[in-house]
Design a protein around this motif. Structure first.
Motif, short mmCIF file in Angstrom:
data_model
loop_
_atom_site.label_atom_id
_atom_site.label_comp_id
_atom_site.label_asym_id
_atom_site.label_seq_id
_atom_site.Cartn_x
_atom_site.Cartn_y
_atom_site.Cartn_z
N ARG A 421 0.85 -1.19 0.00
CA ARG A 421 0.00 0.00 0.00
C ARG A 421 0.88 1.24 0.00
N GLY A 422 0.29 2.35 -0.40
CA GLY A 422 1.02 3.61 -0.42
C GLY A 422 0.65 4.48 0.77
N GLU A 423 0.87 5.82 0.61
CA GLU A 423 0.59 6.74 1.70
C GLU A 423 -0.90 7.05 1.83
N ARG A 424 -1.62 7.02 0.73
CA ARG A 424 -3.05 7.33 0.78
C ARG A 424 -3.84 6.15 1.34
N PRO A 425 -5.05 6.40 1.83
CA PRO A 425 -5.87 5.31 2.39
C PRO A 425 -6.08 4.21 1.34
N LEU A 426 -5.87 2.96 1.74
CA LEU A 426 -5.93 1.83 0.82
C LEU A 426 -7.38 1.49 0.47
N GLN A 427 -7.67 1.45 -0.83
CA GLN A 427 -8.97 1.05 -1.33
C GLN A 427 -8.80 -0.21 -2.19
N ILE A 428 -9.54 -1.25 -1.88
CA ILE A 428 -9.48 -2.53 -2.63
C ILE A 428 -10.88 -2.84 -3.14
N ARG A 429 -10.96 -3.23 -4.41
CA ARG A 429 -12.26 -3.62 -4.97
C ARG A 429 -12.13 -5.02 -5.56
N VAL A 430 -13.07 -5.89 -5.20
CA VAL A 430 -13.11 -7.26 -5.71
C VAL A 430 -14.39 -7.41 -6.54
N SER A 431 -14.25 -7.84 -7.79
CA SER A 431 -15.41 -7.99 -8.69
C SER A 431 -15.19 -9.18 -9.61
N ALA A 432 -16.23 -9.51 -10.37
CA ALA A 432 -16.15 -10.62 -11.33
C ALA A 432 -17.06 -10.31 -12.51
N SER A 433 -16.70 -10.86 -13.66
CA SER A 433 -17.51 -10.68 -14.88
C SER A 433 -17.40 -11.93 -15.73
N PRO A 434 -18.42 -12.19 -16.56
CA PRO A 434 -18.36 -13.39 -17.43
C PRO A 434 -17.17 -13.32 -18.38
N HIS A 435 -16.63 -14.50 -18.69
CA HIS A 435 -15.49 -14.63 -19.59
C HIS A 435 -15.72 -15.84 -20.49
N ALA A 436 -15.08 -15.84 -21.65
CA ALA A 436 -15.26 -16.97 -22.58
C ALA A 436 -14.92 -18.31 -21.95
N ASP A 437 -13.97 -18.33 -21.01
CA ASP A 437 -13.55 -19.58 -20.37
C ASP A 437 -14.19 -19.79 -18.99
N GLY A 438 -15.12 -18.93 -18.60
CA GLY A 438 -15.77 -19.09 -17.30
C GLY A 438 -16.08 -17.74 -16.69
N TRP A 439 -15.32 -17.39 -15.62
CA TRP A 439 -15.50 -16.11 -14.92
C TRP A 439 -14.14 -15.44 -14.73
N ARG A 440 -14.13 -14.14 -14.95
CA ARG A 440 -12.90 -13.35 -14.74
C ARG A 440 -13.05 -12.56 -13.45
N PHE A 441 -12.13 -12.81 -12.51
CA PHE A 441 -12.12 -12.10 -11.23
C PHE A 441 -11.08 -10.99 -11.28
#
Length: 518
Positions: A421-441
């Motif tokens: 992490r850096g000096e600024r407040p840490l922001q993390i986003r976890v998401s998923a979307s359909p992909h040709a081979d299944g799901w892309r996280f």
């Protein structure tokens, strides 16, 4: 009963085109030559050779017996091609026709001149043409037709009955043929020509050149049957269409053998390919056994090394405690450095042990990745609180995975975001979307990031990138890569220095087949 065999021999585009042109021209030449010969026999038989007769029963028997032999051989070869899923589009129909014609022509060769003699020939032509014409039937109807074996048995019984008991209608009148003989042969000729048209249609639809071969066969036999009424027993035209029928058998026999010759060469090529596949498979198994042996060695070595390293660390602490205030400053610094080295060595050994176990045995099942991520976030809640990290999650899908191994992937990627992490407040986003081979996280953060040139380095075992001063052994991302690939997926990252990072990986959907072992 029938299958549409439209396979072609594997050739380059130019050689296949050349081979097709040669085959088409040769077959067309045979048809033209036979029609010219038909016309010539009739014209000569009705003009300069009108009074010519040659009643040579032994020669006739040899011609008919040779034709019968060819017919039965071709029928057998077609059955062989059918078993290999090659040959014409109507192997069984044509094999049945040839079997019937061959048997009756063979019995015709054994008969003495007379009504039975002509009747057996007429039945051979008529039964063969009727069976050839079955190629016009819809596939569902053709499947209900008797097979070549049943046709052959029935034909043999009927032919022997006619021959032994001299059963036949009146087939000759004076020096010519009776109306029943003329009509029967004319009808057979029309049916054979119609079968030729059906085979031409099949060729245009499927591209199966074996159909063209029997177009020639049907046209030659059909022309001979139509010419039957213009001839008289033993005259020039009569002998002419006998030899044309024999030529038709010869052409078919030669081309079927030619096809089988290609099949034999293809079979040898297939054997060579199977041998090569077997050798490659053997090499893969040897490599797999070697990798498993190396993994097992790594596990044993890491396990055996961790205990003495812990002992060394403990002894160094005891030594430091025993010296107490009597130790010089330099001695204390050396002891502290020795303890740090031992701890670092123990960290690397433990990391190596984790890596060797990652992705080895998967318990695959449908997994709710949202639930897995929730459990991971609960387990690292303390680290998140101390780092001030805020995690935003989108709805996540169900995938086919090992829940324990998948949780390690999420935990390592989240730990990686917290660590860098850096000096600024840490922001993390976890998401998923359909992909040709299944799901892309996707796990994105606004941390330190890394240079694009380091992308391959960070997934390498003990790869630390440019942040080597940060704590850790450098195996977390390597473990993620190993686990994701063991699931049949792939992982990658993109980043810019100071702009944060995006780690993405693809996993199969819940209904995907199980992947092979990585």
């Amino acid at each position: 009963m029938e299958k549409n065999h439209s396979q072609k021999l594997p050739q380059t585009a130019s050689s296949a085109e050349h081979g097709s042109l040669v085959s088409h021209r040769l077959l067309a030449g045979i048809v033209v030559a036979s029609l010219v010969a038909h016309a010539g026999f009739v014209i000569l038989g009705r003009s300069v050779l009108e009074s010519w007769r040659w009643q040579q029963v032994p020669v006739h028997s040899v011609v008919e017996a040779t034709g019968a032999f060819f017919a039965l051989c071709i029928a057998a070869l077609l059955l062989r091609l059918q078993a290999q899923h090659q040959g014409t589009s109507f192997n069984l129909c044509i094999a049945s026709a040839l079997a019937s014609m061959g048997i009756l022509d063979g019995l015709h060769a054994c008969a003495s001149p007379g009504d039975v003699f002509v009747w057996l020939h007429t039945l051979a032509t008529l039964s063969g043409s009727l069976l050839f014409a079955t190629i016009w039937l819809p596939p569902a109807w053709r499947e209900r037709c008797p097979g070549p074996a049943a046709i052959a048995a029935t034909t043999t019984g009927a032919g022997l009955t006619i021959l032994l008991f001299s059963l036949s209608p009146e087939m000759t009148v004076g020096e010519g043929f009776a109306p029943v003989a003329r009509v029967s042969n004319t009808l057979a000729g029309v049916l054979l020509v119609s079968a030729a048209l059906r085979l031409i249609s099949s060729f245009w639809r499927t591209g199966n050149e074996n159909d063209l071969l029997f177009v020639v066969h049907c046209l030659l036999f059909g022309s001979a049957a139509l010419m039957f009424g213009a001839s008289r027993p033993w005259d020039f035209a009569w002998w002419g269409w006998h030899f044309l029928r024999l030529a038709a058998y010869g052409v078919a026999f030669g081309f079927v053998l030619h096809t089988l010759g290609y099949e034999a060469r293809l079979a040898r090529i297939a054997d060579d390919l199977r041998g090569e596949v077997g050798r490659r498979r053997h090499a893969e198994l040897e490599l797999q056994r070697s990798n498993e042996a190396l993994e097992q060695f790594a596990v044993v070595a890491a396990h055996d090394l961790s205990s003495p390293l812990r002992s060394i660390g403990g002894l160094l602490r005891l030594l430091q405690d025993g010296l107490g205030g009597r130790a010089q400053t330099d001695d204390l610094e050396l002891l502290a450095r020795a303890q740090a080295v031992a701890a670092r060595a123990l960290l690397i050994v433990d990391a190596l042990l984790q890596y060797s176990r990652a992705g080895r045995t998967l318990q695959l099942q449908p997994v709710d990745t949202g639930t897995v991520l929730g459990d991971v976030l609960n387990s690292i809640q303390g680290d998140m609180a101390s780092s001030g990290a805020a995690v935003q999650t989108a709805p996540l899908p169900t995938v086919r995975a090992d829940p324990l191994q998948l949780s390690r992937v999420f935990q390592n990627l989240l730990d990686n975001a917290i660590k860098f992490r850096g000096e600024r407040p840490l922001q993390i986003r976890v998401s998923a979307s359909p992909h040709a081979d299944g799901w892309r996280f996707e796990i994105a953060d606004n941390g330190l990031g890394f240079d694009t040139a380091q992308q391959s380095e960070i997934f390498r075992l003990f790869g630390r990138g440019s942040e080597a001063t940060r704590p850790g052994a450098g195996v977390g991302l390597a473990i993620c890569k190993r686990i994701v690939e063991a699931h049949g997926g792939h992982i990658w990252a993109d980043s810019s220095r100071g702009e944060g990072s995006r780690f993405q990986f693809v996993l199969p959907a819940a209904d995907s087949p199980a992947p092979g072992r990585a």
